[in-house]
Structure formats: structure tokens, C-alpha cells
Design an enzyme around this catalytic site. Structure first.
Site, PDB file in Angstrom:
ATOM      1  CB  CYS A   1      56.263  98.088   1.981  1.00  0.00           C
ATOM      2  SG  CYS A   1      57.964  98.658   2.823  1.00  0.00           S
TER       3      CYS A   1
ATOM      4  CD  GLU B   1      56.759 100.145  10.183  1.00  0.00           C
ATOM      5  OE1 GLU B   1      56.247 100.681   9.038  1.00  0.00           O
ATOM      6  OE2 GLU B   1      57.103 100.901  11.161  1.00  0.00           O
TER       7      GLU B   1
ATOM      8  CD  GLU C   1      52.190  95.925  -1.242  1.00  0.00           C
ATOM      9  OE1 GLU C   1      51.516  95.527  -0.688  1.00  0.00           O
ATOM     10  OE2 GLU C   1      52.998  96.736  -0.905  1.00  0.00           O
TER      11      GLU C   1
ATOM     12  CE  LYS D   1      56.469  83.451  10.093  1.00  0.00           C
ATOM     13  NZ  LYS D   1      57.081  83.074   8.819  1.00  0.00           N
TER      14      LYS D   1
ATOM     15  N   GLY E   1      54.559  93.066   6.914  1.00  0.00           N
ATOM     16  CA  GLY E   1      54.066  92.116   5.991  1.00  0.00           C
ATOM     17  C   GLY E   1      52.747  92.873   5.240  1.00  0.00           C
TER      18      GLY E   1
HETATM   19  P1  NAP Z   1      52.729  88.349   4.759  1.00  0.00           P
HETATM   20  O1  NAP Z   1      52.002  87.687   3.842  1.00  0.00           O
HETATM   21  O2  NAP Z   1      51.870  89.331   5.374  1.00  0.00           O
HETATM   22  O3  NAP Z   1      53.788  87.791   5.369  1.00  0.00           O
HETATM   23  C1  NAP Z   1      54.804  88.660   6.166  1.00  0.00           C
HETATM   24  C2  NAP Z   1      55.061  87.661   7.379  1.00  0.00           C
HETATM   25  O4  NAP Z   1      54.024  87.256   8.225  1.00  0.00           O
HETATM   26  C3  NAP Z   1      55.727  86.075   6.867  1.00  0.00           C
HETATM   27  O5  NAP Z   1      56.685  85.931   7.678  1.00  0.00           O
HETATM   28  C4  NAP Z   1      54.417  85.175   6.889  1.00  0.00           C
HETATM   29  O6  NAP Z   1      54.926  83.836   6.943  1.00  0.00           O
HETATM   30  C5  NAP Z   1      54.036  85.686   8.175  1.00  0.00           C
HETATM   31  N1  NAP Z   1      52.578  85.392   8.359  1.00  0.00           N
HETATM   32  C6  NAP Z   1      51.494  84.901   7.376  1.00  0.00           C
HETATM   33  N2  NAP Z   1      50.486  84.729   7.803  1.00  0.00           N
HETATM   34  C7  NAP Z   1      50.491  85.054   9.271  1.00  0.00           C
HETATM   35  C8  NAP Z   1      49.472  84.969  10.345  1.00  0.00           C
HETATM   36  N3  NAP Z   1      48.191  84.780   9.971  1.00  0.00           N
HETATM   37  N4  NAP Z   1      50.008  85.374  11.326  1.00  0.00           N
HETATM   38  C9  NAP Z   1      51.117  85.869  11.536  1.00  0.00           C
HETATM   39  N5  NAP Z   1      52.050  85.729  10.645  1.00  0.00           N
HETATM   40  C10 NAP Z   1      51.860  85.407   9.500  1.00  0.00           C
HETATM   41  O7  NAP Z   1      53.512  89.327   3.524  1.00  0.00           O
HETATM   42  P2  NAP Z   1      54.549  88.909   2.433  1.00  0.00           P
HETATM   43  O8  NAP Z   1      53.498  88.779   1.143  1.00  0.00           O
HETATM   44  O9  NAP Z   1      55.281  87.772   3.034  1.00  0.00           O
HETATM   45  O10 NAP Z   1      55.053  90.412   2.255  1.00  0.00           O
HETATM   46  C11 NAP Z   1      54.819  91.306   1.485  1.00  0.00           C
HETATM   47  C12 NAP Z   1      54.139  92.647   2.111  1.00  0.00           C
HETATM   48  O11 NAP Z   1      54.737  93.047   3.202  1.00  0.00           O
HETATM   49  C13 NAP Z   1      53.448  93.534   1.186  1.00  0.00           C
HETATM   50  O12 NAP Z   1      52.407  94.085   1.192  1.00  0.00           O
HETATM   51  C14 NAP Z   1      54.518  94.769   1.785  1.00  0.00           C
HETATM   52  O13 NAP Z   1      54.072  96.016   1.445  1.00  0.00           O
HETATM   53  C15 NAP Z   1      54.731  94.409   2.968  1.00  0.00           C
HETATM   54  N6  NAP Z   1      56.017  95.283   3.627  1.00  0.00           N
HETATM   55  C16 NAP Z   1      55.764  96.275   4.333  1.00  0.00           C
HETATM   56  C17 NAP Z   1      57.032  96.695   4.665  1.00  0.00           C
HETATM   57  C18 NAP Z   1      56.886  98.041   5.648  1.00  0.00           C
HETATM   58  O14 NAP Z   1      57.737  98.224   6.333  1.00  0.00           O
HETATM   59  N7  NAP Z   1      55.699  98.753   5.840  1.00  0.00           N
HETATM   60  C19 NAP Z   1      58.222  96.344   4.542  1.00  0.00           C
HETATM   61  C20 NAP Z   1      58.447  95.174   3.800  1.00  0.00           C
HETATM   62  C21 NAP Z   1      57.059  94.550   3.179  1.00  0.00           C
HETATM   63  P3  NAP Z   1      55.346  83.228   5.646  1.00  0.00           P
HETATM   64  O15 NAP Z   1      56.535  83.554   5.249  1.00  0.00           O
HETATM   65  O16 NAP Z   1      55.004  81.742   5.680  1.00  0.00           O
HETATM   66  O17 NAP Z   1      54.205  83.596   4.722  1.00  0.00           O
END
Ligand code: NAP
Ligand code: MG
Length: 472
Positions: free
Chosen positions: A286, A252, A383, A179, A230
């Protein structure tokens, strides 16, 4: 400073008006649709089907069939050929993917063209090479795949995160249901078309656009493993959801990296690294170096040169080849960045932003530097995931390490010094999965990446990253 003439990218990818879900090798429609917009203009780029629970179940069943009848039994040599084919097709269509990514995400073409797409292709080439050598990867003499893998990725590196997830999973013999993020499904859908072009057997890769609910449905479905990138909040919810089941999981998550500049560092080089560390990809990274820790004796010098350099960054049209900082990915993310920046002002930190015009349409945020930051402030702890740097100072190396480690996260860190011994001393003490020395934000498919503490568990990339997709 010289003025630049606009240098707009001329290639335009073929974007369809509407995309379906990619299940069992075909694009199919769903009960409802949603829109994807260009965050630099707020224009709707296309509409796309939204996956619900029933769609997820269909995709998982297709992936299961493909795993049991084709992909699982196939030899590593044959799987490798498919991965090489995907990698080559991605390279051939690199410019088109780069422009599409910039349109859907808002990041500058310079980055998608020189970083996102080539690095994504590199991940497929790298893992294609592993497909027939898994017995030599250090995970036992005959490592087996896990089966069907559910993968959920964020919007900050849409194609690259897809590559980090799909390439190792397929190389190890698994099939996937992925997804993409709600705001950035385009390159994942183009990747689905590329899988068709590569004649990948139906069901090996399934792409299900949707919002958080679709992600949760993937996690709850009959998959054998969940791989998530995420936020820490969602990662925690996923860990709870799979606890007690047979599903394996890798997470991650977020970060709040310290970029440490010692007094003996090459200052101009360090300034470039600080800028790259926090302003690369609008700070939607991230592992961004969002906390600058600079030794007090050189702090004034570093800050002066840093501001001079940041004032030269060009903010604007992502498709202009001169642009350094593009659009913020969504109105919601812009709101989060604005709120945390306001919190920083409210808590008494000094804020500096260069004077620069921002486009009228779209979501934009000026590069921002906070000084006088205390460790207890929200801008030092949380963050921000935007182009906002928090600067703290330290007097002794021990103090630098203590401050750097004073965070619930543990994804990455940077060290700037001319002494190799100090680099090793610091790297040993920093609680971070990745430590860069005299550089920042470097990635390679052969090098494992991942976090400690609330930044998650599991590694992606390298020999170590294969473990996440093998039954070991
Ligand atoms: P997010 O809200 O956690 O979303 C990540 C993904 O999860 C999206 O596809 C999101 O869908 C989906 N999602 C949302 N709620 C969910 C649930 N309850 N169950 C399963 N999936 C769900 O994160 P974001 O704000 O988009 O991304 C930023 C974050 O990602 C930051 O904290 C960043 O540090 C982290 N990140 C980490 C890495 C790493 O390698 N460590 C790399 C990149 C980013 P939607 O698109 O609809 O929200
Ligand atoms: Mg979009």
C-alpha cells in the site's frame, strides 16, 4: 553477472487438505468450501470452509461471550502472558509460517523469512508489553476495551496484517472476529492452530475465511468496532455501512507514494531505495514508492543506474532463496496490473522492462519502469499494486512537493537528500502519514502507521495505535 545455482527452501509446512472455520476455539465446517491456490504454480494447496452470515453471527456470539466472561475481566498482566506465548510460538515455528506464506501468497521466501514473519512476531511481543501498561499509554488513567472487534484484511501481507490487527486488539482487552483475504487464508488458519496450542481461551480469536461477502457480513454483524485494511473503494463502502451506527471504524487504505530524489542525494543508495520501494513484495504494498520524482539534473544518471540494477533482479520460484520478485498473487491482480500498464503505453509513456524469462505456469509480471510520465496519466494517478514504477521529473523543491501531493492518497512518501534541513522542510509539506528519509519501506511495531486523505484514518502500531482499540 554471476549465475546462481537454485537454492530451494527445504522446509515444508504441514498443510492440511481441508480447513474449517475457527469459531469458539474449534475448527468447524460450513455450508460451502473454496480453494486456495499457489499463485506460482496454479496448484490447489487446500480447500477451506467459507463463512456465511450465520457463521459470522456464531463467531461474534462466541467472541462476545469470551469478552464478557474471560478476556474482558482478565488483568492486563495475564493477557500479556498469552500474547508473549503467541509471540514465542510464532518465533519457534517461523520457518514453517514463512514457507506457508510464500506458497499461498507467491512472495519470495527471502521476504517472508526475513520480514513478514519476524515483524509479525515483533508485533505480538511489542503489544504483550503494553497489556499491563495501558494506563500509561496517554489514553487516560483507566482505558477500557471496546468489546468485540470485526477485522478484515488483504492478501499482500496476510500474516503481518493479521498481527497488526489482532495483537493490539487483544492487548487492549478486546476479542476478535477476523476475515483473511480469499486468496491467502493459510497463515491465518495456522495462526488459529497456534492459538489452540497457546491455550488461548475459546472465542477470544475467531478466524472466518471467505470472500468479499464474508467481509461485508463481519462489518454488518453485532461487533463494536470494524478495523479494515484494503482498497479505498471497499473502505468507502464500509464507512457508509457503519455510518449512523455505534460502531467505531478504522480504515487503512490504498496509496500512490512519491519517492523524491533531490540532486544532492547519494545516488547509489537512492537507487537501492527506489528498487526496494517499488519491487519489494512484487509492488503489492500500500505504501509502495510507485511514483519516482527525480530532479531533472540527475535524472539521466539515476535512470541509467536504476535500469542496470533492475536488470539484476531475479524473478521466479518464490521458494528459491535467491529470488527477488515472486509471483503475482492472483490472476485477477495480474489482469489489473496488465490493464494499467497497457493504459500507460496507450497514453504515450515510455515503457522499459529487463529481459528475463518467466515461468510458464503461474502469474508473473516483469519489473516495469515507465518514463516520460505526465501527472494526468492513469499510471501517475491510480494505484497499480504491482511491480510498476512511474518516473516523473521536477526542477525545484517546490515543484517536487506540489507533484508529490497531487494525488487523492496520502499514505507515505520518501525523500532522498544529504541535507537534514531539506528532509525536514519536505516532511513538513508532504501530505502523507509516513515520510521516510534516505530509506523506504521501513516498519517497526513501535512506530505508528496510517494515512491521510483517501488512504484512510486511524493508526496501527506504537502508543498511538492502541487508541483504535480503546474506548477513548
Ligand atoms: P480489497 O478488495 O479492498 O480487499 C480487502 C479485504 O476486504 C479482503 O479480505 C476482501 O475479501 C474484503 N472485502 C472485499 N469486499 C468487501 C466488502 N464489500 N465488505 C467487506 N470486506 C470486503 O483490497 P485488495 O485488493 O485485496 O488489497 C489491496 C488494497 O489494500 C490496496 O488498495 C492496498 O493499498 C490496500 N492495503 C492497504 C494497507 C494499509 O495499511 N494502508 C496495507 C495493505 C494493503 P476478498 O479477499 O474476497 O477480496
Ligand atoms: Mg493462495
Amino acid at each position: 553477472m554471476f549465475e546462481y545455482a537454485p537454492a530451494p527452501e527445504s522446509v515444508r509446512p504441514q498443510i492440511k487438505e481441508h480447513y474449517g472455520l475457527f469459531i469458539d476455539g474449534e475448527f468447524v465446517d460450513a455450508e460451502s468450501d473454496f480453494k486456495s491456490v499457489n499463485p506460482a504454480t496454479e496448484e490447489v494447496l487446500f480447500t477451506v470452509a467459507e463463512a456465511d452470515e450465520a457463521d459470522v453471527a456464531k463467531a461474534v456470539a462466541a467472541a462476545r461471550r469470551a469478552y464478557e466472561t474471560v478476556w474482558g475481566p482478565m488483568s492486563g498482566t495475564e493477557r500479556g502472558k498469552y500474547l508473549f506465548r503467541i509471540a514465542r510460538l510464532l518465533q519457534e515455528r517461523a520457518r514453517e509460517f514463512a514457507v506457508a506464506e510464500s506458497l499461498d501468497n507467491g512472495k519470495p521466501i527471502k521476504e517472508t523469512r526475513d520480514f513478514d514473519v519476524p515483524t509479525a512476531a515483533q508485533h505480538f511481543f511489542y503489544h504483550a508489553g503494553w497489556a499491563d501498561k495501558l494506563a500509561y499509554a496517554g489514553h487516560g488513567p483507566d482505558p477500557r476495551p471496546l468489546g468485540v472487534v470485526g477485522q478484515v484484511i488483504p492478501w499482500n501481507f496476510p500474516l503481518l496484517m493479521l498481527a497488526w490487527k489482532i495483537a493490539p486488539a487483544l492487548a487492549c482487552g478486546n476479542t476478535v472476529v477476523l476475515k483473511p483475504a480469499e486468496t491467502t487464508p493459510l497463515t491465518a488458519l495456522m495462526f488459529a492452530e497456534l492459538c489452540q496450542e497457546a491455550d488461548l481461551p475459546p472465542g477470544v480469536v475467531n478466524i472466518l475465511p471467505g470472500a468479499g461477502a464474508a467481509g461485508a457480513a463481519v462489518v454488518d454483524s453485532a461487533v463494536d468496532k470494524v478495523a479494515f485494511t484494503g482498497s479505498t473503494a471497499v473502505g468507502r463502502a464500509i464507512a457508509k455501512a457503519v455510518a449512523g451506527s455505534e460502531k467505531k471504524v478504522t480504515l487503512e487504505l490504498g496509496g500512490k507514494a512519491a519517492n523524491i530524489v533531490f540532486d544532492d542525494a547519494p545516488i547509489d543508495q537512492a537507487v537501492e531505495g527506489i528498487v526496494n520501494g517499488i519491487f519489494f513484495n512484487q509492488g503489492h504494498v500500500c505504501c509502495a514508492g510507485s511514483r519516482l520524482l527525480v530532479q531533472e539534473s540527475v535524472a539521466d544518471d539515476v535512470l541509467e543506474r536504476l535500469k542496470e540494477r533492475v536488470a539484476t533482479l531475479r524473478v521466479g520460484d518464490p521458494l528459491d532463496k535467491n529470488t527477488d520478485i515472486g509471483a503475482i498473487n492472483s490472476a485477477a491482480q495480474l489482469e489489473r496490473i496488465t490493464a494499467l500498464t497497457e493504459a500507460g503505453r496507450g497514453e504515450g509513456a515510455d515503457v522499459w522492462q529487463p529481459a528475463c524469462d518467466l515461468p510458464e505456469q503461474g502469474f508473473w509480471f516483469r519489473p516495469t519502469v515507465f518514463t516520460g510520465v505526465q501527472q494526468s496519466m492513469r499510471i501517475a494517478q491510480e494505484e497499480i499494486f504491482g511491480p510498476v514504477l512511474s518516473v516523473l521529473t521536477f526542477r525545484t523543491p517546490d515543484e517536487a512537493i506540489a507533484k508529490a501531493n497531487n494525488t487523492p492518497y496520502g499514505l507515505s512518501a520518501g525523500v532522498w537528500t544529504e541535507k537534514g534541513s531539506k528532509i525536514l522542510w519536505a516532511a513538513e509539506r508532504l501530505r502523507a502519514g509516513v515520510v521516510w528519509a534516505n530509506t523506504f519501506n521501513r516498519f517497526d511495531a513501535a512506530s505508528p502507521f496510517g494515512g491521510l486523505k483517501e488512504s484512510g484514518y486511524g493508526r496501527e502500531g506504537g502508543r498511538q495505535g492502541l487508541e483504535a482499540y480503546l474506548d477513548v
